[in-house]
Write an enzyme that holds these catalytic residues in place. Sequence first.
Site, PDB file in Angstrom:
ATOM      1  N   GLN A 135       0.851  -1.172   0.000  1.00 23.95           N
ATOM      2  CA  GLN A 135       0.000   0.000   0.000  1.00 23.95           C
ATOM      3  C   GLN A 135       0.896   1.234   0.000  1.00 23.95           C
ATOM      4  OE1 GLN A 135      -1.741   0.595   3.851  1.00 23.95           O
ATOM      5  NE2 GLN A 135      -1.392   2.719   3.410  1.00 23.95           N
ATOM      6  N   SER A 138       1.925   6.668   2.514  1.00 20.60           N
ATOM      7  CA  SER A 138       2.748   7.651   3.230  1.00 20.60           C
ATOM      8  C   SER A 138       3.825   8.238   2.333  1.00 20.60           C
ATOM      9  CB  SER A 138       3.431   6.996   4.426  1.00 20.60           C
ATOM     10  OG  SER A 138       2.485   6.618   5.372  1.00 20.60           O
ATOM     11  N   SER A 170       5.467  -0.990   3.666  1.00 19.15           N
ATOM     12  CA  SER A 170       5.788  -2.316   4.204  1.00 19.15           C
ATOM     13  C   SER A 170       5.862  -3.311   3.062  1.00 19.15           C
ATOM     14  CB  SER A 170       4.707  -2.803   5.164  1.00 19.15           C
ATOM     15  OG  SER A 170       4.439  -1.841   6.121  1.00 19.15           O
ATOM     16  N   GLU A 253      -8.099  -1.151   7.821  1.00 19.56           N
ATOM     17  CA  GLU A 253      -6.900  -1.311   8.638  1.00 19.56           C
ATOM     18  C   GLU A 253      -7.254  -1.328  10.119  1.00 19.56           C
ATOM     19  OE1 GLU A 253      -3.951   1.827   8.276  1.00 19.56           O
ATOM     20  OE2 GLU A 253      -2.387   0.443   8.944  1.00 19.56           O
ATOM     21  N   GLU A 381      -1.214   9.554  18.705  1.00 19.88           N
ATOM     22  CA  GLU A 381      -1.917  10.836  18.742  1.00 19.88           C
ATOM     23  C   GLU A 381      -3.104  10.847  17.767  1.00 19.88           C
ATOM     24  OE1 GLU A 381       1.451  10.433  18.586  1.00 19.88           O
ATOM     25  OE2 GLU A 381       1.609  10.808  20.747  1.00 19.88           O
TER      26      GLU A 381
END
Lengths: 415, 375
Positions: A135, A138, A170, A253, A381
């Site tokens: 995927q 990022s 990944s 996810e 966060e």
Amino acid sequence: MNFDDTPQEAAFRAEARAWIAANAPKQYEDELAKASLGRLVLSGANVLDVAKAWQKKKADAGWACLHWPKEYGGRGSSPIERVIWQQEEGAFGKLSRMFIIGHGMCGPTMMAYASEEHKRNYLPPLASGEKVWCQLFSEPAGGSDVAGLRTRAERDGDDWVINGQKIWTSGAHYSDYGILITRTDPTVPKHKGLTMFFLDMKSPGVEIKPIKQANGQSEFNEVYFTDVRIPDSQRLGAVGDGWNVSLTTLMNERMSIGASVATGFPELFDYCNDLVIDGAPAIDDRAVRAKLANWAVKASGLKYTAFRSISALSRGERPGPENSIGKLVAGSMIQEVATYALDLQGAAGVVSDPAQAEVAGKFQAMLLRSPATRVEGGTDEILRNIIAERVLGLPGDIRVDKDVPFNKIPTKGRG
Amino acid sequence: MNFEFSDDQKQLRDQARRFLAEKCPPKAVRAVLEGSAGYDKALWSGLAEMGFLGVAIPEEFGGTGAGHLELCVIAEEMGRALAPVPFSSTVYLAAEALMLAGSDAQKQKWLPKIASGEAVGALALFEGPGNPSPQAIKVAAANGVLNGVKKPVADGAIADFAIVAARVGSSGRETDIALYLVDLKAGGVEAKTLTNVDPSRNQAELTFKNCKAEPLGAANEGWSILTRVLDRAAVLMAFEQVGGADRALEMGRDYALDRIAFGRQIGSFQAIKHILADMYVAATLARSNCYYGAWALSTNAGELGEAAATARISATQAFQHCSKQNIQVHGGMGFTWEFDCHLYYRRSNALALSLGSLSYWEDQLIERMRKKNVA
């Protein structure tokens, strides 16, 4: 209140258990059971090969991607059957790690947005592990702020031409395909100019560079795109609708229920039973007990929170929001547990060589890998924001870039 | 798997919530907090009329015989409303002790009075600082009378009877401790109310002077009965704590939505959101652990000891955390007498100490897990 299976669930469990007993790669069971965060070693074998062989075996017998429709390589099972399978698969489930992104995120996104022909061509080999997917979300400029991504896709005839860079991908180094989110229009606000594609990772112009991580391993990669061509037929969703498509992926996810999250507690509890401090087992020490008890109730709380969600699935209902706490709790806990396990070892805790260290360096590996658990797949966060906004109903943060054309958003903090 | 309360049990919870919203608003809690009555007598009678006091007491002893899962959902509501009544002392401790170890005559005498609201019970265990331990018990039993001082005794000054842990031997073993049942209205005992951190609940010192007492259970089994009673009460108390934690979380959430500072709702600041998210996490972990405790309690599972300690620790942490952080979210207003935040803060800290404090239960949990591991 009970933990019992319904008759149908019990029948399914018995069938799954019998098949696993007859077919699982038992020679690796011990090593898989002992594997913990930051360390999965199978003596005399390549983990990827073993994982692919197990996945293919499951697929051939109809035990892969259970909740997917049969025509796409799944079994058409109910959500509760998927959970029962995971419980029965036990330590062998650790072999599914390299398929999590493909099965959990890429597959559902393809199912929701790809053409029927593409689904029939691409999903069965994804389910069987013959093809591995990654995927590509990022970027250096967009981690938690995924929509800040800068990789460009420009239309050229029937193709799109991709230029840019992804990071933290990944398994890109062993992936055959990937889903890729790009910016197709930088003149509109950031969420509106995105478009999703899937591509062959062997396409010309794709360059994969492993990232050497802080713990010395390389699970993640940088992926560079230089004039990579993707046919328009591999677009997922409408042009400019990539953000909504990505939400499908990200929701999947965070929705994986029953996949047990590693906390490090069972390992620490066993260790404290064996370790002797000043002539007595560590577990008899009151200070050790207080620490253990705090983590025990967290581990137990996560287990029974999952059971509440599983109960909802068993009744055919949607689970409540309680499952959203899993990674937030487990991520920081495993880091604390590893730190404490080293503390118990005193100065010797510094030794990480598996041949020399306590319990073969398990906790040292855990310590060094654990910072990533609090960042990957949503930082602590971001997860707190999600709980606060989606579960507790608090207002979203004020976003200063929300209505600004993407190419007018500042790109530097200073200077 | 059905790890959830039934629809009937959820209805009972809703019924209890409606009843308490009407009969036990914060005003009622404050009346006890600021007064000298020790508890809300009208609320106590109302709870009896609703059948809530005898929900786990068999019908032959005047209860409704519904069961312990039903008691769990009511306990949660009692905690949520901060009910200023001796519910835990009477129902989780005294009634459970009677049901576990009482003779038929003792059950016939006291259980119907508990269910009807006529009798308030208490457990007299502690004797000054320290957690439950046979060595800490000095109150002596001999020739059918008790001598010595118990403190603090939750609801001791408003109770009609008490279960008293007393010393009958000096071998240094658990069998030195026996339980006694004392009619507190029959003389020989002096009760003095103790000022405490949560004045919406009574705490007392009980002084026994040649006080007549009858044995409860076999003489050498006192400590083992007591341990079982504490385990059962721990699960029920944990539900009460989770009810309180949830309410404190809601109060903080509501304030964060209503309060404007720096030109925006304070709930839009991540600093506030993250406090509230962590409160949700603590309350959720505790609730799930409580369900595990409820299952073990209602089925008398072998896991009860471990489940009770788990639920107790988790719920203590959650209620303390949520009540403390609720004040933080409220800022200065949270520290006024006028706002209700301190009622939850007080109760959370009082309940944290009531059946043995965190360190006691942490020790119990790991000891029980270790024993299971060895076996």
